[in-house]
Design a protein around this motif. Structure first.
Motif, PDB file in Angstrom:
ATOM      1  N   ASP A 214      34.366  19.803  44.539  1.00 51.91           N
ATOM      2  CA  ASP A 214      34.910  20.867  45.391  1.00 51.91           C
ATOM      3  C   ASP A 214      36.392  21.089  45.099  1.00 51.91           C
ATOM      4  N   LEU A 215      37.153  20.003  45.036  1.00 51.33           N
ATOM      5  CA  LEU A 215      38.590  20.113  44.769  1.00 51.33           C
ATOM      6  C   LEU A 215      38.844  20.740  43.400  1.00 51.33           C
ATOM      7  N   LYS A 216      38.018  20.376  42.433  1.00 49.18           N
ATOM      8  CA  LYS A 216      38.150  20.952  41.092  1.00 49.18           C
ATOM      9  C   LYS A 216      37.939  22.462  41.135  1.00 49.18           C
ATOM     10  N   SER A 217      36.936  22.921  41.871  1.00 44.26           N
ATOM     11  CA  SER A 217      36.693  24.363  41.945  1.00 44.26           C
ATOM     12  C   SER A 217      37.836  25.071  42.673  1.00 44.26           C
ATOM     13  N   HIS A 218      38.429  24.425  43.676  1.00 46.43           N
ATOM     14  CA  HIS A 218      39.586  25.011  44.375  1.00 46.43           C
ATOM     15  C   HIS A 218      40.780  25.140  43.431  1.00 46.43           C
ATOM     16  N   GLU A 219      41.018  24.103  42.649  1.00 46.91           N
ATOM     17  CA  GLU A 219      42.147  24.131  41.704  1.00 46.91           C
ATOM     18  C   GLU A 219      41.923  25.208  40.646  1.00 46.91           C
ATOM     19  N   GLU A 220      40.683  25.329  40.198  1.00 45.26           N
ATOM     20  CA  GLU A 220      40.363  26.360  39.194  1.00 45.26           C
ATOM     21  C   GLU A 220      40.632  27.761  39.757  1.00 45.26           C
ATOM     22  N   LEU A 221      40.243  27.976  40.998  1.00 48.00           N
ATOM     23  CA  LEU A 221      40.491  29.263  41.643  1.00 48.00           C
ATOM     24  C   LEU A 221      41.995  29.531  41.765  1.00 48.00           C
ATOM     25  N   CYS A 222      42.756  28.506  42.130  1.00 46.45           N
ATOM     26  CA  CYS A 222      44.219  28.667  42.237  1.00 46.45           C
ATOM     27  C   CYS A 222      44.828  29.046  40.885  1.00 46.45           C
ATOM     28  N   ILE A 223      44.395  28.392  39.841  1.00 44.19           N
ATOM     29  CA  ILE A 223      44.912  28.702  38.499  1.00 44.19           C
ATOM     30  C   ILE A 223      44.631  30.170  38.177  1.00 44.19           C
ATOM     31  N   GLN A 224      43.402  30.595  38.426  1.00 43.31           N
ATOM     32  CA  GLN A 224      43.022  31.985  38.134  1.00 43.31           C
ATOM     33  C   GLN A 224      43.847  32.966  38.958  1.00 43.31           C
ATOM     34  N   LYS A 225      43.979  32.700  40.257  1.00 42.71           N
ATOM     35  CA  LYS A 225      44.706  33.624  41.133  1.00 42.71           C
ATOM     36  C   LYS A 225      46.197  33.663  40.790  1.00 42.71           C
ATOM     37  N   TYR A 226      46.819  32.492  40.616  1.00 40.58           N
ATOM     38  CA  TYR A 226      48.242  32.482  40.284  1.00 40.58           C
ATOM     39  C   TYR A 226      48.503  33.186  38.957  1.00 40.58           C
ATOM     40  N   SER A 227      47.645  32.959  37.982  1.00 36.72           N
ATOM     41  CA  SER A 227      47.817  33.598  36.674  1.00 36.72           C
ATOM     42  C   SER A 227      47.663  35.111  36.781  1.00 36.72           C
ATOM     43  N   LYS A 228      46.657  35.549  37.506  1.00 39.92           N
ATOM     44  CA  LYS A 228      46.429  36.988  37.707  1.00 39.92           C
ATOM     45  C   LYS A 228      47.608  37.603  38.453  1.00 39.92           C
ATOM     46  N   TYR A 229      48.042  36.949  39.510  1.00 38.24           N
ATOM     47  CA  TYR A 229      49.133  37.485  40.316  1.00 38.24           C
ATOM     48  C   TYR A 229      50.463  37.480  39.559  1.00 38.24           C
ATOM     49  N   ALA A 230      50.663  36.514  38.686  1.00 37.31           N
ATOM     50  CA  ALA A 230      51.892  36.494  37.881  1.00 37.31           C
ATOM     51  C   ALA A 230      51.978  37.751  37.020  1.00 37.31           C
ATOM     52  N   ASN A 231      50.841  38.226  36.532  1.00 36.86           N
ATOM     53  CA  ASN A 231      50.811  39.449  35.720  1.00 36.86           C
ATOM     54  C   ASN A 231      50.987  40.712  36.555  1.00 36.86           C
ATOM     55  N   GLU A 232      50.643  40.642  37.834  1.00 35.66           N
ATOM     56  CA  GLU A 232      50.666  41.827  38.691  1.00 35.66           C
ATOM     57  C   GLU A 232      51.915  41.948  39.566  1.00 35.66           C
ATOM     58  N   ALA A 233      52.634  40.853  39.761  1.00 36.89           N
ATOM     59  CA  ALA A 233      53.790  40.866  40.673  1.00 36.89           C
ATOM     60  C   ALA A 233      54.878  41.804  40.163  1.00 36.89           C
ATOM     61  N   GLU A 234      55.472  42.547  41.076  1.00 41.47           N
ATOM     62  CA  GLU A 234      56.561  43.456  40.731  1.00 41.47           C
ATOM     63  C   GLU A 234      57.900  42.729  40.689  1.00 41.47           C
ATOM     64  N   CYS A 235      58.107  41.768  41.581  1.00 37.46           N
ATOM     65  CA  CYS A 235      59.350  41.006  41.650  1.00 37.46           C
ATOM     66  C   CYS A 235      59.353  39.931  40.553  1.00 37.46           C
ATOM     67  N   SER A 236      60.399  39.909  39.743  1.00 35.45           N
ATOM     68  CA  SER A 236      60.455  38.937  38.647  1.00 35.45           C
ATOM     69  C   SER A 236      60.518  37.501  39.172  1.00 35.45           C
ATOM     70  N   ASN A 237      61.171  37.275  40.314  1.00 35.09           N
ATOM     71  CA  ASN A 237      61.207  35.930  40.896  1.00 35.09           C
ATOM     72  C   ASN A 237      59.820  35.488  41.316  1.00 35.09           C
ATOM     73  N   LEU A 238      59.058  36.397  41.892  1.00 34.78           N
ATOM     74  CA  LEU A 238      57.704  36.066  42.319  1.00 34.78           C
ATOM     75  C   LEU A 238      56.810  35.799  41.115  1.00 34.78           C
ATOM     76  N   LYS A 239      56.969  36.575  40.049  1.00 36.09           N
ATOM     77  CA  LYS A 239      56.230  36.311  38.804  1.00 36.09           C
ATOM     78  C   LYS A 239      56.469  34.878  38.344  1.00 36.09           C
ATOM     79  N   GLN A 240      57.750  34.469  38.344  1.00 34.87           N
ATOM     80  CA  GLN A 240      58.116  33.120  37.893  1.00 34.87           C
ATOM     81  C   GLN A 240      57.503  32.059  38.800  1.00 34.87           C
TER      82      GLN A 240
END
Length: 172
Positions: A15-41
């Motif tokens: 379960d924890l592994k699947s949660h971590e995998e989801l976080c990696i996917q979401k953070y990576s996707k959001y880093a590409n979509e964020a407008e604020c450069s600080n938030l991207k970082q």
């Protein structure tokens, strides 16, 4: 050191592994979509930390007790310093624009939605680690899970500080 996992421990780790995998996917996707450069970082950095958590969980699933090295602690300290810098920068931005009225905001709705989603996700995952810690027999595995949970809380703190400093989180 090889550790024999119970069926329940194995299920928690999966379960924890699947949660971590989801976080990696979401953070990576959001880093590409964020407008604020600080938030991207922030999103890029947190994706990297979640990858480390994912790798640690995989190590545990393989029956190995991970060694919690000094490097991970230094990384947490660096994140805290980065978060404090973001908070100070945000306060400075508010000062430059004068006192903000109730209705004004200095962020995009898209950035707000993403950072709010990740803060909610971090809250959930931290609680999941909290429950799992109590179910593990091996002290080294409990310590590793506790270490990860502490980092998840630090992720949440960094996201909260970003939101607060950008007028996204009203604490009154």
């Amino acid at each position: 050191m090889q550790v024999q996992l119970s069926q329940k421990e194995q299920m928690f780790l999966e379960d924890l592994k699947s949660h971590e995998e989801l976080c990696i996917q979401k953070y990576s996707k959001y880093a590409n979509e964020a407008e604020c450069s600080n938030l991207k970082q922030i999103f890029q950095t947190l994706a990297s930390h979640e990858q480390q958590h994912y790798d640690t969980i995989n190590q545990m699933i393989a029956g190995q007790a991970p060694s919690m090295s000094q490097g991970q602690g230094q990384q947490s300290q660096g994140m805290q310093q980065q978060g404090q810098g973001m908070q100070q920068q945000g306060q400075g931005m508010q000062g430059m624009s004068g006192t903000q009225s109730q209705g004004s905001k200095n962020y995009s709705q898209n950035d707000f939605n993403m950072v709010n989603d990740m803060l909610s996700t971090e809250k959930y995952i931290s609680g999941t680690y909290d429950t799992a810690i109590f179910e593990f027999q091996d002290k080294n595995l409990r310590q590793a899970l506790n270490h990860i949970q502490k980092e998840e809380q630090e992720h949440g703190e960094e996201l909260f500080n970003y939101m607060k400093s950008h007028g996204m989180y009203n604490v009154q």
